[in-house]
Design an enzyme around this catalytic site. Structure first.
Site, PDB file in Angstrom:
ATOM      1  N   THR A   1      -8.120   3.755   8.497  1.00  0.00           N
ATOM      2  CA  THR A   1      -9.359   2.969   8.476  1.00  0.00           C
ATOM      3  C   THR A   1      -9.460   2.233   9.807  1.00  0.00           C
ATOM      4  O   THR A   1      -8.810   1.213  10.010  1.00  0.00           O
ATOM      5  CB  THR A   1      -9.356   2.001   7.282  1.00  0.00           C
ATOM      6  OG1 THR A   1      -8.953   2.735   6.130  1.00  0.00           O
ATOM      7  CG2 THR A   1     -10.727   1.412   7.048  1.00  0.00           C
TER       8      THR A   1
ATOM      9  N   ASP B   1      -0.073   4.479  -0.051  1.00  0.00           N
ATOM     10  CA  ASP B   1      -0.763   5.710   0.356  1.00  0.00           C
ATOM     11  C   ASP B   1       0.161   6.703   1.064  1.00  0.00           C
ATOM     12  O   ASP B   1       0.086   7.915   0.845  1.00  0.00           O
ATOM     13  CB  ASP B   1      -1.898   5.399   1.355  1.00  0.00           C
ATOM     14  CG  ASP B   1      -3.045   4.631   0.726  1.00  0.00           C
ATOM     15  OD1 ASP B   1      -3.071   4.464  -0.502  1.00  0.00           O
ATOM     16  OD2 ASP B   1      -3.918   4.181   1.503  1.00  0.00           O
ATOM     17  N   HIS B   2       1.015   6.166   1.935  1.00  0.00           N
ATOM     18  CA  HIS B   2       1.759   7.102   2.792  1.00  0.00           C
ATOM     19  C   HIS B   2       3.006   7.675   2.139  1.00  0.00           C
ATOM     20  O   HIS B   2       3.617   8.593   2.683  1.00  0.00           O
ATOM     21  CB  HIS B   2       1.994   6.470   4.161  1.00  0.00           C
ATOM     22  CG  HIS B   2       0.667   6.243   4.839  1.00  0.00           C
ATOM     23  ND1 HIS B   2      -0.191   7.291   5.120  1.00  0.00           N
ATOM     24  CD2 HIS B   2       0.014   5.110   5.178  1.00  0.00           C
ATOM     25  CE1 HIS B   2      -1.302   6.804   5.643  1.00  0.00           C
ATOM     26  NE2 HIS B   2      -1.206   5.486   5.687  1.00  0.00           N
TER      27      HIS B   2
ATOM     28  N   HIS C   1      -3.623  -4.382   7.790  1.00  0.00           N
ATOM     29  CA  HIS C   1      -3.725  -3.187   8.642  1.00  0.00           C
ATOM     30  C   HIS C   1      -2.833  -3.327   9.873  1.00  0.00           C
ATOM     31  O   HIS C   1      -3.007  -4.245  10.667  1.00  0.00           O
ATOM     32  CB  HIS C   1      -5.157  -2.866   9.095  1.00  0.00           C
ATOM     33  CG  HIS C   1      -5.310  -1.382   9.350  1.00  0.00           C
ATOM     34  ND1 HIS C   1      -4.877  -0.780  10.500  1.00  0.00           N
ATOM     35  CD2 HIS C   1      -5.767  -0.376   8.567  1.00  0.00           C
ATOM     36  CE1 HIS C   1      -5.098   0.521  10.429  1.00  0.00           C
ATOM     37  NE2 HIS C   1      -5.631   0.794   9.257  1.00  0.00           N
ATOM     38  N   GLY C   2      -1.873  -2.432   9.938  1.00  0.00           N
ATOM     39  CA  GLY C   2      -1.002  -2.356  11.110  1.00  0.00           C
ATOM     40  C   GLY C   2       0.103  -3.389  11.160  1.00  0.00           C
ATOM     41  O   GLY C   2       0.838  -3.466  12.146  1.00  0.00           O
TER      42      GLY C   2
ATOM     43  N   GLU D   1      -8.650   0.663  -3.157  1.00  0.00           N
ATOM     44  CA  GLU D   1      -9.451   0.737  -1.926  1.00  0.00           C
ATOM     45  C   GLU D   1     -10.401   1.905  -2.030  1.00  0.00           C
ATOM     46  O   GLU D   1      -9.981   3.023  -2.370  1.00  0.00           O
ATOM     47  CB  GLU D   1      -8.549   0.967  -0.720  1.00  0.00           C
ATOM     48  CG  GLU D   1      -7.945  -0.275  -0.170  1.00  0.00           C
ATOM     49  CD  GLU D   1      -7.187   0.028   1.113  1.00  0.00           C
ATOM     50  OE1 GLU D   1      -7.526   1.000   1.811  1.00  0.00           O
ATOM     51  OE2 GLU D   1      -6.242  -0.691   1.379  1.00  0.00           O
TER      52      GLU D   1
ATOM     53  N   HIS E   1      -5.549   3.721  -1.722  1.00  0.00           N
ATOM     54  CA  HIS E   1      -6.875   4.125  -1.223  1.00  0.00           C
ATOM     55  C   HIS E   1      -7.122   5.569  -1.643  1.00  0.00           C
ATOM     56  O   HIS E   1      -6.456   6.484  -1.166  1.00  0.00           O
ATOM     57  CB  HIS E   1      -6.860   3.998   0.310  1.00  0.00           C
ATOM     58  CG  HIS E   1      -8.169   4.309   0.975  1.00  0.00           C
ATOM     59  ND1 HIS E   1      -8.343   4.218   2.339  1.00  0.00           N
ATOM     60  CD2 HIS E   1      -9.375   4.695   0.479  1.00  0.00           C
ATOM     61  CE1 HIS E   1      -9.587   4.543   2.651  1.00  0.00           C
ATOM     62  NE2 HIS E   1     -10.237   4.845   1.544  1.00  0.00           N
TER      63      HIS E   1
ATOM     64  N   ARG F   1      -9.111   8.389  -1.022  1.00  0.00           N
ATOM     65  CA  ARG F   1     -10.066   8.839  -0.003  1.00  0.00           C
ATOM     66  C   ARG F   1     -10.915   9.977  -0.525  1.00  0.00           C
ATOM     67  O   ARG F   1     -10.485  10.749  -1.381  1.00  0.00           O
ATOM     68  CB  ARG F   1      -9.320   9.291   1.253  1.00  0.00           C
ATOM     69  CG  ARG F   1      -8.908   8.148   2.155  1.00  0.00           C
ATOM     70  CD  ARG F   1      -8.307   8.669   3.448  1.00  0.00           C
ATOM     71  NE  ARG F   1      -8.234   7.611   4.435  1.00  0.00           N
ATOM     72  CZ  ARG F   1      -9.159   7.372   5.370  1.00  0.00           C
ATOM     73  NH1 ARG F   1     -10.220   8.137   5.472  1.00  0.00           N
ATOM     74  NH2 ARG F   1      -9.010   6.382   6.209  1.00  0.00           N
TER      75      ARG F   1
ATOM     76  N   GLU G   1     -11.108  -9.116   3.275  1.00  0.00           N
ATOM     77  CA  GLU G   1      -9.813  -8.786   3.878  1.00  0.00           C
ATOM     78  C   GLU G   1     -10.070  -8.598   5.368  1.00  0.00           C
ATOM     79  O   GLU G   1     -10.890  -7.765   5.767  1.00  0.00           O
ATOM     80  CB  GLU G   1      -9.222  -7.520   3.255  1.00  0.00           C
ATOM     81  CG  GLU G   1      -7.876  -7.177   3.892  1.00  0.00           C
ATOM     82  CD  GLU G   1      -7.088  -6.110   3.134  1.00  0.00           C
ATOM     83  OE1 GLU G   1      -7.248  -6.000   1.905  1.00  0.00           O
ATOM     84  OE2 GLU G   1      -6.317  -5.403   3.802  1.00  0.00           O
TER      85      GLU G   1
ATOM     86  N   ARG H   1      -6.662  12.978   0.905  1.00  0.00           N
ATOM     87  CA  ARG H   1      -5.586  13.406   1.804  1.00  0.00           C
ATOM     88  C   ARG H   1      -4.238  12.825   1.404  1.00  0.00           C
ATOM     89  O   ARG H   1      -3.211  13.352   1.762  1.00  0.00           O
ATOM     90  CB  ARG H   1      -5.904  13.068   3.253  1.00  0.00           C
ATOM     91  CG  ARG H   1      -5.849  11.588   3.557  1.00  0.00           C
ATOM     92  CD  ARG H   1      -6.050  11.301   5.020  1.00  0.00           C
ATOM     93  NE  ARG H   1      -7.414  11.539   5.440  1.00  0.00           N
ATOM     94  CZ  ARG H   1      -7.952  10.961   6.528  1.00  0.00           C
ATOM     95  NH1 ARG H   1      -7.242  10.172   7.280  1.00  0.00           N
ATOM     96  NH2 ARG H   1      -9.205  11.197   6.848  1.00  0.00           N
TER      97      ARG H   1
ATOM     98  N   ASN I   1       0.861  -1.188   0.000  1.00  0.00           N
ATOM     99  CA  ASN I   1       0.000   0.000   0.000  1.00  0.00           C
ATOM    100  C   ASN I   1       0.902   1.246   0.000  1.00  0.00           C
ATOM    101  O   ASN I   1       1.714   1.425   0.914  1.00  0.00           O
ATOM    102  CB  ASN I   1      -0.895  -0.052   1.254  1.00  0.00           C
ATOM    103  CG  ASN I   1      -1.833   1.125   1.343  1.00  0.00           C
ATOM    104  OD1 ASN I   1      -1.437   2.258   1.088  1.00  0.00           O
ATOM    105  ND2 ASN I   1      -3.069   0.877   1.727  1.00  0.00           N
TER     106      ASN I   1
HETATM  107  N1  PXP Z   1      -5.831  -2.994   4.009  1.00  0.00           N
HETATM  108  C1  PXP Z   1      -6.775  -2.041   4.060  1.00  0.00           C
HETATM  109  C2  PXP Z   1      -8.138  -2.388   3.585  1.00  0.00           C
HETATM  110  C3  PXP Z   1      -6.471  -0.735   4.506  1.00  0.00           C
HETATM  111  O1  PXP Z   1      -7.436   0.202   4.552  1.00  0.00           O
HETATM  112  C4  PXP Z   1      -5.152  -0.441   4.880  1.00  0.00           C
HETATM  113  C5  PXP Z   1      -4.794   0.940   5.317  1.00  0.00           C
HETATM  114  O2  PXP Z   1      -5.048   1.847   4.317  1.00  0.00           O
HETATM  115  C6  PXP Z   1      -4.194  -1.459   4.788  1.00  0.00           C
HETATM  116  C7  PXP Z   1      -4.569  -2.737   4.384  1.00  0.00           C
HETATM  117  C8  PXP Z   1      -2.768  -1.227   5.129  1.00  0.00           C
HETATM  118  O3  PXP Z   1      -2.635  -0.886   6.483  1.00  0.00           O
HETATM  119  P1  PXP Z   1      -1.261  -0.336   7.001  1.00  0.00           P
HETATM  120  O4  PXP Z   1      -0.979   0.921   6.241  1.00  0.00           O
HETATM  121  O5  PXP Z   1      -1.498  -0.122   8.453  1.00  0.00           O
HETATM  122  O6  PXP Z   1      -0.223  -1.387   6.716  1.00  0.00           O
END
Ligand code: PXP
Length: 251
Positions: A104, A12-13, A193-194, A73, A46, A48, A154, A52, A10
């Site tokens: 999320t 996004d960041h 996630h996480g 996403e 994702h 959004r 997921e 952002r 992912n």
């Molecule tokens: N899966 C989904 C559906 C998410 O929304 C996210 C966070 O955007 C992730 C995985 C990845 O999570 P993390 O950035 O905490 O690894």
């Protein structure tokens, strides 16, 4: 390269850092290409509602420029549905979205939101987009996903990753049990996630999970060891766990 346990990175960041200053650097599409070279089987982004991090143009470029499947996403809104149908990504993961949340924070309520979600799952599926629902590791949510016609779930691993002590063990059991339930009811099971170097092995070892989506930790760790190495290390912890070699974490 295709793996029995796929890694979706992912990005996004990367866009979060770019957007802190505006401009184009660091470029999430370039990061996606590095991720693919480092062993990612797919890229997750994702878009959004408040834009952002990932922008519309990032999605356009990802579709054009990356060589692996894009997992888009999205919140279940008409705006996001139109964007998904316009791009036809390989996959769409429907997530809950609140403007005020930092990330999320929980899974989608596939039971309470059943009637609302149904047309979104149907319209994405009819377009040939593989739909997944991002849900808490709760068998009742998985049963609702089946009734909605979603082929994939997921499992939200946030509670497992954040918990400590016996609660950590309890949350891991929820993930294990939900992953077993997914297989029983015919759902393809992903998780994310996480996840970090410390928490990934216990999830990667669960045989019915076929894909992990990981972002924030990889981008954060890239500050210290570089993006390519952070992904390669994550990939190797996943592969070790999957091959029964868990616990072999090396520095
Ligand atoms: N899966 C989904 C559906 C998410 O929304 C996210 C966070 O955007 C992730 C995985 C990845 O999570 P993390 O950035 O905490 O690894």
């Amino acid at each position: 390269m295709s793996h029995s346990l796929r890694l979706g990175v992912n990005i996004d960041h990367v866009a979060t850092i770019r957007n802190a200053r505006g401009g184009r650097h660091p470029d999430p599409v370039q990061a996606a290409k590095v991720a693919v070279d480092a062993g990612a089987d797919g890229i997750t982004a994702h878009l959004r509602e408040d834009r952002r991090h990932i922008s519309d143009n990032d999605i356009t470029r990802l579709i054009k420029e990356i060589s692996v499947p894009l997992n888009f996403e999205m919140a279940a809104t008409e705006e996001m549905l139109a964007i998904a149908l316009g791009h036809n990504p390989h996959a769409a993961c429907i997530v809950p979205e609140k403007r005020e949340e930092r990330t999320t924070e929980g899974g989608l309520d596939a039971i309470g939101g059943f009637d609302y979600l149904k047309p979104y799952v149907a319209r994405l599926g009819e377009a040939g987009i593989r739909v997944s629902l991002f849900v808490e590791p709760d068998p009742a949510q998985l049963d609702a996903a089946v009734s909605l016609g979603a082929p994939v779930v997921e499992l939200h691993t946030g509670a497992y990753c954040e918990a400590v002590g016996s609660e950590h063990e309890r949350q891991l059991r929820r993930v294990q049990e939900a992953a077993a339930h997914a297989a029983k009811v015919g759902l393809e099971c992903h998780a994310g996630h996480g996840l970090t170097f410390d928490t990934v092995a216990a999830v990667a070892v669960i045989p019915t999970i076929v894909e992990l989506n990981i972002g924030h930790f990889l981008v954060g760790e890239a500050i210290f060891i570089g993006l390519e190495d952070s992904i390669k290390r994550m990939r190797s912890f996943m592969d070790q766990a999957r091959s029964g070699d868990a616990g072999q974490r090396s520095a």
